[in-house]
Design a protein around this motif. Structure first.
Motif, short mmCIF file in Angstrom:
data_model
loop_
_atom_site.label_atom_id
_atom_site.label_comp_id
_atom_site.label_asym_id
_atom_site.label_seq_id
_atom_site.Cartn_x
_atom_site.Cartn_y
_atom_site.Cartn_z
N PHE A 213 0.83 -1.21 0.00
CA PHE A 213 0.00 0.00 0.00
C PHE A 213 0.86 1.26 0.00
CE2 PHE A 213 -2.42 -3.50 1.78
CZ PHE A 213 -3.57 -3.44 1.01
N VAL A 214 2.06 1.17 0.56
CA VAL A 214 3.01 2.28 0.50
C VAL A 214 3.46 2.49 -0.95
CG1 VAL A 214 5.29 3.08 1.23
CG2 VAL A 214 3.79 1.94 2.87
N TRP A 215 3.89 1.40 -1.59
CA TRP A 215 4.32 1.49 -2.99
C TRP A 215 3.18 1.93 -3.89
CZ3 TRP A 215 6.92 -3.93 -2.48
CH2 TRP A 215 8.23 -3.79 -1.99
N ASN A 216 1.98 1.46 -3.60
CA ASN A 216 0.81 1.75 -4.42
C ASN A 216 0.52 3.26 -4.49
OD1 ASN A 216 -1.59 0.93 -5.93
ND2 ASN A 216 -2.76 1.51 -4.13
N ASP A 217 0.85 3.99 -3.43
CA ASP A 217 0.63 5.43 -3.41
C ASP A 217 1.88 6.22 -3.79
OD1 ASP A 217 -2.13 5.87 -2.81
OD2 ASP A 217 -1.76 5.09 -0.80
N ALA A 243 -1.59 5.31 5.88
CA ALA A 243 -2.93 5.61 6.39
C ALA A 243 -3.93 4.54 5.93
CB ALA A 243 -3.38 6.99 5.92
N THR A 244 -3.76 4.05 4.70
CA THR A 244 -4.63 2.96 4.22
C THR A 244 -4.40 1.71 5.05
OG1 THR A 244 -4.62 3.83 1.96
CG2 THR A 244 -5.20 1.51 2.24
N GLU A 250 -7.56 -1.23 11.62
CA GLU A 250 -8.59 -0.83 12.57
C GLU A 250 -9.99 -1.31 12.19
OE1 GLU A 250 -6.42 3.30 14.11
OE2 GLU A 250 -8.11 3.39 12.73
N GLN A 251 -10.27 -1.43 10.89
CA GLN A 251 -11.64 -1.70 10.48
C GLN A 251 -11.85 -3.03 9.75
OE1 GLN A 251 -13.72 1.69 8.66
NE2 GLN A 251 -11.99 3.01 9.24
N ALA A 252 -10.76 -3.67 9.29
CA ALA A 252 -10.94 -4.86 8.47
C ALA A 252 -10.28 -6.11 9.04
CB ALA A 252 -10.41 -4.61 7.06
N SER A 253 -9.26 -5.96 9.88
CA SER A 253 -8.50 -7.10 10.36
C SER A 253 -8.81 -7.42 11.82
CB SER A 253 -7.00 -6.85 10.23
OG SER A 253 -6.26 -7.95 10.72
N ILE A 407 1.50 1.33 14.21
CA ILE A 407 0.39 1.80 13.39
C ILE A 407 -0.88 1.02 13.70
CG2 ILE A 407 -0.48 1.94 11.01
CD1 ILE A 407 2.38 2.59 10.14
N ALA A 408 -0.74 -0.30 13.88
CA ALA A 408 -1.90 -1.14 14.20
C ALA A 408 -2.54 -0.74 15.52
CB ALA A 408 -1.48 -2.61 14.23
N ASN A 409 -1.73 -0.24 16.43
CA ASN A 409 -2.24 0.16 17.74
C ASN A 409 -2.67 1.62 17.78
OD1 ASN A 409 -2.04 -2.12 19.82
ND2 ASN A 409 -0.05 -2.26 18.79
N GLY A 410 -2.83 2.23 16.60
CA GLY A 410 -3.36 3.58 16.54
C GLY A 410 -2.36 4.69 16.72
N GLY A 411 -1.06 4.38 16.59
CA GLY A 411 -0.03 5.39 16.78
C GLY A 411 -0.03 6.45 15.69
N ASP A 412 0.66 7.55 15.96
CA ASP A 412 0.76 8.65 15.02
C ASP A 412 1.66 8.24 13.85
OD1 ASP A 412 0.38 11.76 14.58
OD2 ASP A 412 2.48 11.30 14.20
N ILE A 413 1.12 8.27 12.66
CA ILE A 413 1.85 7.76 11.49
C ILE A 413 3.10 8.59 11.21
CG2 ILE A 413 1.72 7.51 8.98
CD1 ILE A 413 -1.17 6.59 9.34
N ALA A 414 3.00 9.89 11.27
CA ALA A 414 4.14 10.75 10.97
C ALA A 414 5.30 10.49 11.92
CB ALA A 414 3.73 12.22 11.01
N ASP A 415 5.01 10.40 13.22
CA ASP A 415 6.06 10.17 14.21
C ASP A 415 6.68 8.79 14.04
OD1 ASP A 415 5.62 12.67 15.27
OD2 ASP A 415 4.43 11.96 16.98
#
Length: 429
Positions: A213-217, A243-244, A250-253, A407-415
């Protein structure tokens, strides 16, 4: 055991030092009395990783080797991918404990070739397949113009899905990334039991699928300029892909947020998921009476992960190289084992089980069913990890696992992305 960044660097440093002390050589001089012809007491130990290599191929290797080398025996020792870099570093630097032939991930090969852990196979390369061998995998095992690790197999990931659950939810096979994400979310909502059900199974540590998903964007893991590597996960494009991934977490897994992607056939066969991304050989695992659930195969379909534009999304071209350990006491027999593993008969067995063969000319052996078509489509836009000698240290330090668990635990993506970039740069440079 978790490997820290400093520890990962120490692993390859220790290996280089141990080899440099003269405890090993190419094995060709025979000064240590090692067998070159396969005496009656010769035993070759082959390390194969995970369940990737099918039992049929393992049986063929052992039987053929022992038939062709009377009095010699070949023992296959299965290793887990988790922690492999550390185990290889320890084993390959020990004259008494070293295996003779090892399988190593294509992304890990460069670290061991540059450390002198493998025997130079350049003179044997033409006989093993030459220009017919997967070129990217030859490059991964080559250092200073010499080839130390040869291709074993490749495996582009594609999506395995439950046809019956798609029909129940009135979902068509997705053709874009957004359709895929929407389908994954709906499938989870439509199947509230068990509580850990996944519309798309994505454990927290599974960076190998998440990176698509990183490469895809338009993002990347790291880039190189003038010999210096820079982490690229903090770029706007990479963060869009991350973000994807967070949405899917959060919503699918329903997979564990700190879990890894080992043995996905278990939750699949337990009716705990509607979709998973896995290499082609997973089809053989699912169909196996002991390891999988053959009674479910009539409900299984496959498709290439769709990209934003409707073409196949970039996926990690996984796979392995094989090499002869420089410390192997019987170089001749070890090279003969490698030759069998690169033979047309052996590679055709791998292809029949969904693994992309090491020889380009054998691609047709994958067949023409939907599994083969998905393999070909996925491979059309597959990518490799950065071609850096230090990449195995990045994997050994578990930088990407830590990133995606965060990221899975809701962390800040930028940081989290900035921290991962810094950690990768320390390893790669």
């Amino acid at each position: 055991m978790r490997t820290t960044t400093k520890h990962a660097l120490a692993l390859t440093t220790a290996l280089s030092m141990a080899l440099a002390l003269g405890a090993c050589g190419s094995g060709d001089d025979g000064d240590d009395g090692a067998s070159e012809s396969g005496s009656s007491s010769s035993e070759i130990r082959v390390w194969l990783n995970g369940a990737d290599t099918p039992q049929e191929a393992r049986d063929y290797l052992k039987t053929t080797f022992e038939d062709e080398n009377p009095g010699a025996t070949l023992t296959i020792e299965e290793q887990q991918w988790e922690g492999l870099v550390e185990r290889l570093t320890t084993a390959l630097s020990s004259e008494s404990e070293t295996p003779d032939v090892v399988e190593v991930g294509n992304t890990q090969a460069a670290t061991f070739t540059t450390a002198g852990a493998f025997t130079d196979l350049s003179d044997q390369l033409a006989d093993l397949g030459g220009d017919d061998l997967l070129p990217g995998f030859v490059d991964a095992g080559t250092a200073d113009g010499k080839t130390y690790a040869v291709p074993y197999y490749a495996g582009s990931k594609y999506v395995f899905y439950r046809k019956d659950l798609f029909k129940k939810s009135k979902i068509d096979v997705p053709t874009t990334t957004q359709e895929f994400v929407d389908a994954a979310i709906k499938l989870k909502k439509d199947n509230p039991q068990p509580a850990n059900f996944s519309g798309f199974w994505l454990p927290g540590q599974d960076w190998r699928n998440a990176v698509s998903f990183v490469w895809n964007d338009g993002g990347d893991l790291a880039t190189e300029d003038g010999g210096t590597w820079t982490g690229a996960l903090a770029s706007p494009e990479s963060q869009e892909g991350l973000a994807t991934v967070q949405t899917l977490f959060e919503q699918a897994s329903g997979a564990a947020k700190d879990g890894n992607e080992t043995d996905p056939q278990v939750p699949f066969c337990n009716n705990e998921m509607a979709m998973m991304s896995a290499p082609g050989w997973m089809g053989g695992v699912l169909a196996d009476a002991d390891a999988g659930c053959p009674d479910m195969m009539d409900k299984v379909g496959v498709f290439a992960l769709p990209g934003n534009d409707g073409s196949p999304a970039p996926v990690l071209l996984g796979g392995s190289n094989i090499a002869v350990a420089a410390q192997s006491p019987d170089q001749d027999l070890a090279k003969k084992a490698v030759a069998i593993m690169l033979s047309d008969d052996y590679q055709s067995i791998l292809a029949a089980n969904g693994l992309t063969p090491a020889k380009v000319s054998l691609a047709s052996e994958l067949g023409d069913d939907e599994f083969a078509q998905a393999t070909i489509a996925a491979a059309s836009n597959a990518k490799l990890t950065p071609a850096a000698a230090g990449w195995a240290s990045v994997e050994g330090a578990r930088i990407l696992e830590d990133l995606f668990v965060g990221i899975a635990n809701g962390g800040d993506i930028a940081d989290l992305a900035a921290g991962a970039d810094k950690a990768m740069e320390e390893q790669l440079n």
